[in-house]
Design a protein around this motif. Sequence first.
Motif, PDB file in Angstrom:
ATOM      1  N   LEU A   8       0.835  -1.210   0.000  1.00 14.91           N
ATOM      2  CA  LEU A   8       0.000   0.000   0.000  1.00 14.91           C
ATOM      3  C   LEU A   8       0.869   1.259   0.000  1.00 14.91           C
ATOM      4  N   LEU A   9       1.928   1.216   0.798  1.00 10.38           N
ATOM      5  CA  LEU A   9       2.827   2.374   0.861  1.00 10.38           C
ATOM      6  C   LEU A   9       3.351   2.697  -0.534  1.00 10.38           C
ATOM      7  N   GLN A  10       3.693   1.628  -1.267  1.00 12.02           N
ATOM      8  CA  GLN A  10       4.275   1.847  -2.585  1.00 12.02           C
ATOM      9  C   GLN A  10       3.229   2.211  -3.635  1.00 12.02           C
ATOM     10  N   SER A  16       8.996   4.168  -1.246  1.00  9.81           N
ATOM     11  CA  SER A  16       9.593   2.832  -1.357  1.00  9.81           C
ATOM     12  C   SER A  16       9.677   2.120  -0.012  1.00  9.81           C
ATOM     13  N   SER A  17       9.873   2.867   1.076  1.00 15.88           N
ATOM     14  CA  SER A  17      10.003   2.166   2.361  1.00 15.88           C
ATOM     15  C   SER A  17       9.442   3.014   3.492  1.00 15.88           C
ATOM     16  N   PHE A  18       9.140   2.346   4.616  1.00 14.06           N
ATOM     17  CA  PHE A  18       8.666   3.067   5.794  1.00 14.06           C
ATOM     18  C   PHE A  18       9.818   3.812   6.420  1.00 14.06           C
ATOM     19  N   ARG A  19       9.465   4.844   7.169  1.00 14.65           N
ATOM     20  CA  ARG A  19      10.456   5.662   7.849  1.00 14.65           C
ATOM     21  C   ARG A  19      10.371   5.408   9.336  1.00 14.65           C
ATOM     22  N   GLY A  20      11.514   5.374   9.970  1.00 11.38           N
ATOM     23  CA  GLY A  20      11.551   5.306  11.436  1.00 11.38           C
ATOM     24  C   GLY A  20      10.609   4.262  12.004  1.00 11.38           C
ATOM     25  N   GLN A  21       9.707   4.700  12.856  1.00 10.04           N
ATOM     26  CA  GLN A  21       8.830   3.761  13.563  1.00 10.04           C
ATOM     27  C   GLN A  21       7.512   3.513  12.840  1.00 10.04           C
ATOM     28  N   GLN A  22       7.368   4.067  11.647  1.00 10.43           N
ATOM     29  CA  GLN A  22       6.078   3.933  10.949  1.00 10.43           C
ATOM     30  C   GLN A  22       5.620   2.477  10.853  1.00 10.43           C
ATOM     31  N   GLN A  23       6.520   1.627  10.414  1.00 14.08           N
ATOM     32  CA  GLN A  23       6.148   0.227  10.209  1.00 14.08           C
ATOM     33  C   GLN A  23       5.645  -0.409  11.519  1.00 14.08           C
ATOM     34  N   MET A  39       6.153  11.998  17.437  1.00 16.62           N
ATOM     35  CA  MET A  39       7.066  12.115  16.306  1.00 16.62           C
ATOM     36  C   MET A  39       7.192  13.589  15.983  1.00 16.62           C
ATOM     37  N   PRO A  40       8.368  14.031  15.596  1.00 16.40           N
ATOM     38  CA  PRO A  40       8.481  15.461  15.284  1.00 16.40           C
ATOM     39  C   PRO A  40       7.669  15.810  14.049  1.00 16.40           C
ATOM     40  N   THR A  41       7.413  17.078  13.893  1.00 16.25           N
ATOM     41  CA  THR A  41       6.765  17.564  12.682  1.00 16.25           C
ATOM     42  C   THR A  41       7.537  17.066  11.465  1.00 16.25           C
ATOM     43  N   GLY A  42       6.808  16.608  10.485  1.00 14.21           N
ATOM     44  CA  GLY A  42       7.477  16.112   9.290  1.00 14.21           C
ATOM     45  C   GLY A  42       7.973  14.680   9.416  1.00 14.21           C
ATOM     46  N   GLY A  43       7.744  14.084  10.566  1.00 11.44           N
ATOM     47  CA  GLY A  43       8.229  12.729  10.797  1.00 11.44           C
ATOM     48  C   GLY A  43       7.436  11.683  10.025  1.00 11.44           C
ATOM     49  N   GLY A  44       6.213  12.025   9.647  1.00 10.06           N
ATOM     50  CA  GLY A  44       5.401  11.068   8.889  1.00 10.06           C
ATOM     51  C   GLY A  44       4.325  10.432   9.730  1.00 10.06           C
ATOM     52  N   LYS A  45       3.659  11.236  10.553  1.00 12.66           N
ATOM     53  CA  LYS A  45       2.631  10.695  11.426  1.00 12.66           C
ATOM     54  C   LYS A  45       1.404  10.216  10.647  1.00 12.66           C
ATOM     55  N   SER A  46       1.039  10.942   9.601  1.00 12.31           N
ATOM     56  CA  SER A  46      -0.225  10.626   8.926  1.00 12.31           C
ATOM     57  C   SER A  46      -0.295   9.177   8.436  1.00 12.31           C
ATOM     58  N   LEU A  47       0.792   8.701   7.859  1.00 10.16           N
ATOM     59  CA  LEU A  47       0.763   7.337   7.321  1.00 10.16           C
ATOM     60  C   LEU A  47       0.534   6.298   8.417  1.00 10.16           C
ATOM     61  N   CYS A  48       0.881   6.659   9.647  1.00 10.82           N
ATOM     62  CA  CYS A  48       0.730   5.724  10.763  1.00 10.82           C
ATOM     63  C   CYS A  48      -0.720   5.300  10.969  1.00 10.82           C
ATOM     64  N   GLY A 320      10.755  22.712   6.459  1.00 12.07           N
ATOM     65  CA  GLY A 320      11.325  21.447   5.988  1.00 12.07           C
ATOM     66  C   GLY A 320      10.585  20.180   6.346  1.00 12.07           C
ATOM     67  N   ARG A 321       9.267  20.227   6.377  1.00  5.40           N
ATOM     68  CA  ARG A 321       8.523  18.997   6.657  1.00  5.40           C
ATOM     69  C   ARG A 321       8.771  17.936   5.596  1.00  5.40           C
ATOM     70  N   ASP A 322       9.124  18.373   4.396  1.00  5.92           N
ATOM     71  CA  ASP A 322       9.360  17.418   3.327  1.00  5.92           C
ATOM     72  C   ASP A 322      10.727  16.750   3.420  1.00  5.92           C
TER      73      ASP A 322
HETATM   74  P1  ADP Z   1       3.746  14.889  10.287  1.00  7.13           P
HETATM   75  O1  ADP Z   1       2.242  14.806  10.315  1.00  7.13           O
HETATM   76  O2  ADP Z   1       4.404  13.949  11.209  1.00  7.13           O
HETATM   77  O3  ADP Z   1       4.251  16.278  10.424  1.00  7.13           O
HETATM   78  P2  ADP Z   1       3.422  14.018   7.611  1.00  7.13           P
HETATM   79  O4  ADP Z   1       2.616  12.826   7.861  1.00  7.13           O
HETATM   80  O5  ADP Z   1       2.752  15.234   7.066  1.00  7.13           O
HETATM   81  O6  ADP Z   1       4.237  14.431   8.881  1.00  7.13           O
HETATM   82  O7  ADP Z   1       4.626  13.609   6.676  1.00  7.13           O
HETATM   83  C1  ADP Z   1       5.664  14.512   6.399  1.00  7.13           C
HETATM   84  C2  ADP Z   1       6.150  14.328   4.990  1.00  7.13           C
HETATM   85  O8  ADP Z   1       6.884  13.124   4.843  1.00  7.13           O
HETATM   86  C3  ADP Z   1       5.002  14.231   4.010  1.00  7.13           C
HETATM   87  O9  ADP Z   1       5.377  14.977   2.897  1.00  7.13           O
HETATM   88  C4  ADP Z   1       4.914  12.756   3.709  1.00  7.13           C
HETATM   89  O10 ADP Z   1       4.361  12.522   2.448  1.00  7.13           O
HETATM   90  C5  ADP Z   1       6.357  12.341   3.796  1.00  7.13           C
HETATM   91  N1  ADP Z   1       6.515  10.924   4.170  1.00  7.13           N
HETATM   92  C6  ADP Z   1       5.928  10.304   5.209  1.00  7.13           C
HETATM   93  N2  ADP Z   1       6.299   9.008   5.279  1.00  7.13           N
HETATM   94  C7  ADP Z   1       7.160   8.817   4.253  1.00  7.13           C
HETATM   95  C8  ADP Z   1       7.916   7.664   3.779  1.00  7.13           C
HETATM   96  N3  ADP Z   1       7.844   6.494   4.389  1.00  7.13           N
HETATM   97  N4  ADP Z   1       8.706   7.859   2.703  1.00  7.13           N
HETATM   98  C9  ADP Z   1       8.780   9.062   2.089  1.00  7.13           C
HETATM   99  N5  ADP Z   1       8.106  10.152   2.472  1.00  7.13           N
HETATM  100  C10 ADP Z   1       7.304  10.054   3.548  1.00  7.13           C
END
Ligand code: ADP
Length: 609
Positions: A8-10, A16-23, A39-48, A320-322
């Motif tokens: 699904l991630l892909q 291509s891969s999960f970041r940090g503790q996402q998986q 998780m810090p801002t930009g850490g990728g919380k939404s995918l969790c 720099g959230r990206d």
């Molecule tokens: P947060 O809510 O923690 O601030 P987001 O969920 O908005 O962070 O994610 C921050 C950015 O990182 C987004 O642009 C998101 O698409 C990107 N991102 C999240 N997980 C991954 C991943 N596994 N690989 C690449 N980019 C990711």
Amino acid sequence: MNSIALELLQSVFGYSSFRGQQQAVVDHLSDGGDALVLMPTGGGKSLCYQIPALLRQGTGIVVSPLIALMQDQVDALREAGVAAAFLNSSLSAEDQREVERQLLAGELNLLYVAPERLLTGRFLAQLERTEVALFAIDEAHCVSQWGHDFRPEYRELAILHQRFPAVPRIALTATADPRTRDEIVERLSLQQARQFVSSFDRPNIGYRVGLRHNAKRQLGEFLLGHQGESGIVYCLSRRKVDDTAQWLAESGIEALPYHAGLDAATRVQNQKRFLREEGVVMVATVAFGMGIDKPDVRFVAHLDLPRSIEGYYQETGRAGRDGLPAEAWMIYGLSDVVTMSQMIAQSESADERKRVERQKLESLLAYAEATGCRRELLLGAFGETYPGSCGHCDNCIAPPKTWDATVPAQKALSAVYRTGQRFGSGHVIDVLRGEETERVRSLDHHRLSTFGIGAEMDEKQWRSVFRQLLAAGLLEADAEGYGTLRLTAASRSVLSGGQLVKLREDARPERGSRRRRDSKLITGDKSSGGSLGIEAYEQPMWDELRALRTQLARQHGVPPYVVFHDATLLAMLRALPANEDELATISGVGEAKLKRYGRDFLAVINAAE
Ligand code: ADP
Ligand code: ZN
């Protein structure tokens, strides 16, 4: 389970891969467990929570305090082909009914709701008639009464646990301090939840702090290194916001003001332009920023001291959230300390609260005046141990020299003491330098033993000493806010000769050393292509890719970053994919976006060759 999540991630998100503790979070939640995610801002919380919501039966319900944000998040999900919707007061009654119908029909993967809506008897009853995949409570620190973002309704969210005991819950926040964490657990009944605590380091953000000599000139020079980039400039007062925004606009920079004194329509309009257009600089008070999840903010500048380290970290964290290079830049002066002390003193808060505020100011000053790695100090403030030498803050790049200022410090402290701890630095410096001003004479201060004992240093050098003594807690500004200085418990050991005082070299009698170092940092910023390091030969293609993105975003009525992030565009620029297969391998290009935008981007890339 793992392999489906990765798939699904892909396929959906194009990563291509999960970041940090996402998986780990995704697996835990998908298996039905509760989670607290820090998780810090930009850490990728939404995918969790987004991926578990897709994996599990039913609809994922996301509680979010920010109506403005829901639209963007839902747009972004829809762009990726996910059935998402939101329910809040901005929808017409008809649209609301349609969303409710979709929910009850089980057509939604994700539904974003405001807390007050979720808590209505009507909506809870509707949820009981549907299959809920999970509850995600975003910005969970809103339960905390101590934070800036307190939302009373958040406290009632514990009801979800009682009404839906079988549905997994995930609370997420970027607020790191332990007290807030405990409060979230307590208030949301998350005692059983597994905690996933990530490092709060933001490695892509560089930190710089400088002294303010001429704010406008300094800001102008700083912005030279960020031409065409989005950023936020924070000021303490509304007037300074208006002033700075106007000055920038006159200098040809797309700058807009934002503060609570502007009417609502202007605020909404300016925020929208910041989100939807490229390269807008928002000049704002702290009223701006909560819930701004624009991923491509390339810098956050502070023209005044922020209120606390927590506030500073939250504000700078909007850059720099990206994950691409971004910069946190601050200038400040001794007057900030006085202003801040006054603001604390004159506030309506109880004494206990004021004491906490003063402590916060002190630790912020210690950060500003630090001679060691700034990242180490910042993370230390959140209880995280960082080994230092990050290589990406001003102090690591150009370590400041220190000098032994024990004797000047002793002179300064005794002058404060001899004048009765009733004056601000200006008068005390006059006494030290032996200036027979009218005030000095009328107070008989020219007869003091400390009169003239500091004539060897000029006023500017003395100001620097006083500023650093304040920052080190060897002096304190009065609680009443008149700007008068007093000794502290720590002053004694300096006066008795038991403690050496080391200060930054900018207080040294020789002139110019600091200026040289500052200008070196500034020219260092001017590398071609700003933060992202776009080379001159790449610029035409970069501009074309951005123009296409803007055009597509307009057509679809979404912000440009919802089409593709800068990181994805940058990857295209570097890889120059020739066909759809190659384009599909670029991070951020999922199946839905490939289908929707692939041809247009390939056309631009191929036309150039
Ligand atoms: P947060 O809510 O923690 O601030 P987001 O969920 O908005 O962070 O994610 C921050 C950015 O990182 C987004 O642009 C998101 O698409 C990107 N991102 C999240 N997980 C991954 C991943 N596994 N690989 C690449 N980019 C990711
Ligand atoms: Zn460092």
